[in-house]
Write a protein that holds these residues in place. Sequence first.
Motif, PDB file in Angstrom:
ATOM      1  N   ILE A 131      41.649  41.379  40.322  1.00 58.80           N
ATOM      2  CA  ILE A 131      41.674  42.474  41.521  1.00 58.80           C
ATOM      3  C   ILE A 131      42.398  43.813  41.177  1.00 58.80           C
ATOM      4  CG2 ILE A 131      41.606  42.926  43.568  1.00 58.80           C
ATOM      5  CD1 ILE A 131      41.026  39.224  44.016  1.00 58.80           C
ATOM      6  N   GLU A 132      41.869  44.931  41.234  1.00 55.99           N
ATOM      7  CA  GLU A 132      42.064  45.642  41.046  1.00 55.99           C
ATOM      8  C   GLU A 132      42.105  47.139  42.506  1.00 55.99           C
ATOM      9  OE1 GLU A 132      41.039  48.073  37.661  1.00 55.99           O
ATOM     10  OE2 GLU A 132      42.389  46.193  36.677  1.00 55.99           O
ATOM     11  N   HIS A 133      43.000  47.814  42.819  1.00 53.81           N
ATOM     12  CA  HIS A 133      42.487  48.659  43.619  1.00 53.81           C
ATOM     13  C   HIS A 133      41.976  49.880  43.759  1.00 53.81           C
ATOM     14  CE1 HIS A 133      44.402  46.961  47.436  1.00 53.81           C
ATOM     15  NE2 HIS A 133      45.677  46.547  46.500  1.00 53.81           N
ATOM     16  N   THR A 134      40.847  50.953  43.984  1.00 53.19           N
ATOM     17  CA  THR A 134      39.905  51.986  44.039  1.00 53.19           C
ATOM     18  C   THR A 134      41.244  53.094  43.694  1.00 53.19           C
ATOM     19  OG1 THR A 134      38.699  52.362  45.457  1.00 53.19           O
ATOM     20  CG2 THR A 134      38.139  50.947  43.594  1.00 53.19           C
ATOM     21  N   ALA A 135      41.307  54.523  43.595  1.00 51.41           N
ATOM     22  CA  ALA A 135      41.824  55.667  43.962  1.00 51.41           C
ATOM     23  C   ALA A 135      41.490  54.938  45.831  1.00 51.41           C
ATOM     24  CB  ALA A 135      41.578  56.794  43.484  1.00 51.41           C
ATOM     25  N   THR A 136      40.486  55.358  45.716  1.00 50.43           N
ATOM     26  CA  THR A 136      39.843  56.055  47.282  1.00 50.43           C
ATOM     27  C   THR A 136      40.293  54.639  48.615  1.00 50.43           C
ATOM     28  OG1 THR A 136      37.824  54.954  46.607  1.00 50.43           O
ATOM     29  CG2 THR A 136      37.841  57.016  46.765  1.00 50.43           C
ATOM     30  N   GLY A 137      40.989  53.780  48.124  1.00 53.25           N
ATOM     31  CA  GLY A 137      41.859  52.586  48.687  1.00 53.25           C
ATOM     32  C   GLY A 137      40.554  51.402  48.814  1.00 53.25           C
ATOM     33  N   GLY A 138      40.045  51.708  48.009  1.00 53.50           N
ATOM     34  CA  GLY A 138      38.987  49.987  48.239  1.00 53.50           C
ATOM     35  C   GLY A 138      39.051  48.929  47.264  1.00 53.50           C
TER      36      GLY A 138
END
Length: 147
Positions: free
Chosen positions: A131-138
């Motif tokens: 699981i990774e975080h996106t640059a937009t917070g998702g």
Amino acid sequence: MESRGSVPARPPSYEGVWRFTAPAVDASVPRARHAVRDLLKRQGVPVAGDAVQGLLLIVSELVTNAVRHAALLSPRVAVEVAVGAEWVRVAVEDNHPYRPKALETDYGQTGGRGLLLVREVTREAGGVCDIEHTATGGKIIWAALPR
């Protein structure tokens, strides 16, 4: 080694990355599963039947989780399929910041074990998931299985 005047080898036509989005609604679960299955077939990806079934189960579980748990903050989900020389990676992205954890087996519950199932299917196939975080917070939840 490449000789002078030769044409560099191109990757097979089935290698690449494909992405589509869908509304975060229940009907998107079977649609995403069928879209991934059809994509693998259309591109002629040489992948074992067991691996295809595992990938489709993973897509179903991840899209279901996004629909059930992220739809309020993420009215659309993105599904990505990446095919390399030795693996196939499926990923589902939503805009909800919560990073879920795989629950342990509790046979008294009728749900809540989707990520555990994804982790186990991936492990049994010799793949990896994360699981990774996106640059937009998702977040993006992905699994890569060997072809």
